[in-house]
Design a protein around this motif. Structure first.
Motif, PDB file in Angstrom:
ATOM      1  N   VAL A 106     -10.247  -4.311   4.237  1.00 26.02           N
ATOM      2  CA  VAL A 106      -8.957  -3.898   4.793  1.00 26.02           C
ATOM      3  C   VAL A 106      -8.684  -2.424   4.526  1.00 26.02           C
ATOM      4  O   VAL A 106      -8.236  -1.692   5.408  1.00 26.02           O
ATOM      5  N   THR A 114      -4.800  -3.585  11.442  1.00 30.99           N
ATOM      6  CA  THR A 114      -4.695  -4.633  10.423  1.00 30.99           C
ATOM      7  C   THR A 114      -5.725  -5.732  10.653  1.00 30.99           C
ATOM      8  O   THR A 114      -6.140  -5.991  11.773  1.00 30.99           O
ATOM      9  N   GLN A 116      -6.440  -9.829   9.920  1.00 32.36           N
ATOM     10  CA  GLN A 116      -5.830 -11.113   9.601  1.00 32.36           C
ATOM     11  C   GLN A 116      -6.921 -12.179   9.626  1.00 32.36           C
ATOM     12  O   GLN A 116      -7.660 -12.297  10.603  1.00 32.36           O
ATOM     13  N   GLN A 130      -4.056  -3.801  16.547  1.00 28.09           N
ATOM     14  CA  GLN A 130      -3.274  -2.578  16.525  1.00 28.09           C
ATOM     15  C   GLN A 130      -2.174  -2.732  17.564  1.00 28.09           C
ATOM     16  O   GLN A 130      -2.423  -3.201  18.683  1.00 28.09           O
TER      17      GLN A 130
END
Length: 141
Positions: A106, A114, A116, A130
């Motif tokens: 990350v 980001t 996830q 994004q």
């Protein structure tokens, strides 16, 4: 690439979809070679964003930071299996699918991007996203 492994254009529910046929049947080595070829095709077209209506043009419409991550994944040998607009998660979102997990940290992602981890066998494993101008764009595995 041509032959049995090639890009196919299909009408998605919210827009155009491009799928790389035969991606899952490729060996790891062949997938890495195809990924490298894809990265080169994208880099060769960076200055001609609006010159065509194909999978490369779709990649070039991604936000810069997310496109950088996409190219990094291709350089690592992770094969792009599809890209398109389905109207999800936002009306103008572009979503790209990869064959393998991302394997990124990350803290090494560009600002505004980001990661996830989902790990839902009925949905997807992970996504890198994004948001630009209210539109979320995603890379998924």
């Amino acid at each position: 690439m041509s032959g049995k492994n090639s890009w196919k254009r299909a009408k998605g529910t919210g827009g155009m979809q491009y799928d790389y046929s035969g991606a899952l049947a490729l060996s790891a080595g062949d997938a890495a070679a195809a990924a490298g070829d894809m990265a080169q095709q994208i880099r060769d077209r960076v200055s001609q964003v609006a010159s065509a209506d194909d999978w490369v043009a779709m990649v070039l419409r991604l936000p810069d930071a997310l496109r950088h991550v996409l190219l990094d994944q291709l350089d690592r040998g992770n094969l792009l299996t599809g890209i398109g607009q389905s109207g999800w998660p936002a009306p103008e979102s572009i979503v790209a699918n990869f064959r393998d997990r991302f394997g990124v940290e990350v803290q090494k992602l560009p600002p505004g991007v980001t990661l996830q981890v989902i790990n839902d066998p009925h949905q997807w494993r992970e996504n890198i996203s994004q948001i630009v101008d209210g539109q979320e764009h995603m890379l998924m595995t």
